[in-house]
Scaffold this motif. Structure first.
Motif: not given
Ligand SMILES: Cc1cc2nc3c(=O)[nH]c(=O)nc-3n(C[C@H](O)[C@H](O)[C@H](O)COP(=O)(O)OP(=O)(O)OC[C@H]3O[C@@H](n4cnc5c(N)ncnc54)[C@H](O)[C@@H]3O)c2cc1C
Lengths: 324, 255
Positions: A206, A263, A265, A284, A286, A299-302
């Motif tokens: 992460i 992940l 972020i 993933t 974010i 580029e982000a998923d969420y």
């Protein structure tokens, strides 16, 4: 149409990934325009490199000399001016990398060739050349037409042309190096690696990336606390390192680290392509950014379009609650 | 040590909405703020640091419109001695190549040991001016520079490569360096210095003072458009409490 040239980029004995992207792009253009693809290699020991290139081009022009062990834009330019003048390719493709950015503009200028840099796409219509580029922090694309000429030079952005297998069998032409001594006005001395710190962001599942959106160094502890809550480490975009808020080994992107966490972020990061290159393979992604048009959202998923200072404290507590 | 620094005023677009104007080839500028191009501020600071060490003088040059005089004045306030504006309004279809030719036609008659430019302008993102200008002037160059240490006429130079790897080079002066961000920590101009700079004379150079023939563009913008969207994030909506709740659940599922 005359040949398409691709300049092979290598460093410390290894062919750079961009080379295979250039070759794939060059092959595609050559096929569509009834031309041949020629790979141009300047190296100290060309046998090490040739096997990987042989199936990728119709022809290889190889210049072997100890001075090409390392890249030196000025030595490369002296050699390439000779080769390009003699062979007169329709188009020479170079990577838009630290190597290509140092070389292309001055080489093309000496050769008096129309050129442009950082191309995402290339079109040849009737031997006229136009390209797609990106401007204004990636917010707009431009279609750029080059002045008509029998020969052109371009640098291509990494990640735009996927590398592909190919089964060509290149004819090899070795030529004598037009230069055998490094020019006295520019000499390569050595490579210097970045110093490793206590945290290796490439090893974490992460990663929390912070960008210029955090505004001040004093806001970093808040991000560190959030990273602790979630069990991740803090990485960043380039401006955070430029401002000396975090050490260089935390920088994510083309001139920093490449990470592949589960992940990622991104907090207050706009999503410049140099940054994206370092994190796009995260499982993933974010993004939290107050600008709904920030390229990072492509580029982000969420994503959350909001002020990160409003979200992070709340999000931290929610995560701690869930863990409890 | 006489240093020339090439600088540019650019729109700040990282956080702004960018719209194409009615010509289709340029952007609407009225709602945008402008500032000195990021890497140019590092180029100027590097020149000021070298001047503090060796003495000499700094000349800043821009090919820009009248508004870019503000950028020149900030540079004067930070330590430049002279400022030249080449009137961009006198020229059309200014791509990197043509701009470099215009700069060359002025700089070739100047006395300098080094030229610093930014490594990239954030508006058109060409990274062309530095190496092109060096070639036109017939001097060596190094791009993406993160350290310069000058001894006599040799500059120990670091270039930044991919992955943060550095390349140490020796470059003979006079030479051109395109400066990467992070090479130093740029200073702010003091209010007194800004006031003083406001009164300084700027030099203006128009097209009639340049040999206009032979200036060529390589490339022409035909059209600006929004990048095609290949992927778009699922945007979570609601109050901070709601979006955080949704995001926390997603995060929990992913790790
Ligand atoms: C040769 C070269 C190599 C480079 N290498 C790298 C590299 O390795 N890595 C890298 O990252 N960059 C690299 N860069 C720089 C890159 O081009 C960008 O300038 C940089 O990535 C921008 O960083 P940023 O997104 O943090 O800042 P900006 O682009 O300024 O974006 C800041 C973002 O924060 C958002 N924001 C502001 N306030 C808030 C808030 N309160 N809440 C939420 N969002 C907010 C804004 O909307 C904006 O999108 C390189 C450049 C060059 C020329």
């Amino acid at each position: 149409m005359n040949d398409i040239f691709v300049l092979i980029e290598h460093r410390q004995g290894v062919i750079r990934d961009i080379t295979f992207e250039l070759l794939a792009c060059g092959r595609d253009l050559a096929n569509k325009n009834n031309a041949k693809l020629t790979a141009v290699i300047l190296a100290d020991n060309f046998e090490k490199i040739i096997d990987k290139i042989k199936t990728q081009a119709h022809k290889i022009i190889a210049v072997e000399n100890p001075i090409f062990k390392e890249f030196n834009a000025e030595s490369y330019q002296i050699a390439l001016v000779e080769i390009i003048k003699k062979e007169n390719p329709f188009l020479t493709l170079i990577g838009h990398t630290a190597f290509g950015m140092d070389l292309c503009s001055s080489l093309a200028t000496e050769l008096k060739l129309p050129f442009t840099t950082d191309c995402l796409d290339i079109k040849i219509d009737d031997e006229k050349l136009s390209v797609t580029r990106q401007m204004y922090d990636g917010k707009l694309n431009s279609k750029v037409v080059l002045k008509e000429s029998p020969s052109y030079m371009l640098t291509l952005r990494a990640g735009c042309f996927p590398a592909e297998d190919s089964s060509l069998d290149a004819e090899i032409e070795k030529i004598d190096s037009p230069i055998s001594v490094e020019p006295d006005y520019r000499k390569f001395i050595e490579y210097i690696e970045i110093v490793a710190g206590e945290v290796d962001i490439t090893q974490s599942d992460i990663v929390i990336g912070v960008g210029r959106g955090i505004k001040e160094k004093d806001n970093l502890p808040m991000i560190e606390e959030f990273a602790d809550a979630i069990g991740g480490v803090v990485g960043c975009s380039r401006p955070i390192v430029d401002a000396e808020w975090l050490p260089k080994d935390r920088q994510i992107g083309s001139s920093g680290k490449t990470i592949k966490p589960k992940l990622y972020i991104a907090l207050g990061i706009s999503g410049a392509f140099q940054h994206i290159m370092g994190m796009k393979t995260a499982d993933t992604i974010i993004a939290i950014n107050k600008d709904p048009n920030a390229p990072i959202f492509n580029e982000a998923d969420y994503g959350i379009v909001d002020d990160l200072f409003k979200i992070i404290p709340v999000l931290k507590n929610k995560i701690l609650e869930m863990k409890a | 040590m006489n240093i020339i620094v090439c600088i540019k005023r650019v729109p700040q677009t990282a956080e702004a909405e960018v719209r194409v104007d009615s010509s289709g080839k340029d952007i609407e500028k009225d709602r945008l703020t402008f500032d000195t191009n990021e890497s140019d501020t590092y180029a100027l600071e590097e020149a000021v640091l070298q001047k503090e060490k060796f003495g000499g003088s700094i000349t800043v040059i821009t090919v820009g419109d009248e508004d870019s005089e503000e950028t020149l004045r900030i540079a004067l306030a930070k330590g430049a001695d002279e400022a030249i504006r080449i009137k961009a309004e006198n020229f059309d279809e200014l791509d990197g190549f043509k701009t470099a030719q215009i700069l060359q036609s002025i700089i070739k008659n100047m006395d300098y040991d080094a030229i610093f430019t930014g490594c990239m302008a954030t508006d058109d993102a060409y990274s062309q001016i530095g190496p092109t200008l060096a070639e036109l002037l017939g001097i060596p160059h190094a791009s993406l520079v993160t350290k310069i240490e000058i001894n006599d006429d040799i500059a120990q130079t670091h270039r930044e490569l991919e992955g943060g790897l550095l390349e140490h080079l020796e470059i003979k002066l006079p030479a051109l360096f395109t400066i990467q961000t992070g090479i130093n920590v740029p200073r702010y101009a003091s209010l007194i210095a800004i006031r003083r700079a406001a009164r300084k004379e700027l030099k203006h150079i128009g097209a009639d003072e340049l040999a206009k023939d032979g200036l060529n563009s390589n490339s022409f913008i035909e059209e600006l458009f929004h990048p095609p969207i290949t992927k778009i994030a699922e945007i979570l909506t609601g109050s901070p409490d709601e979006t955080s709740q949704k995001l926390a659940e997603i995060i929990k599922e992913k790790i």
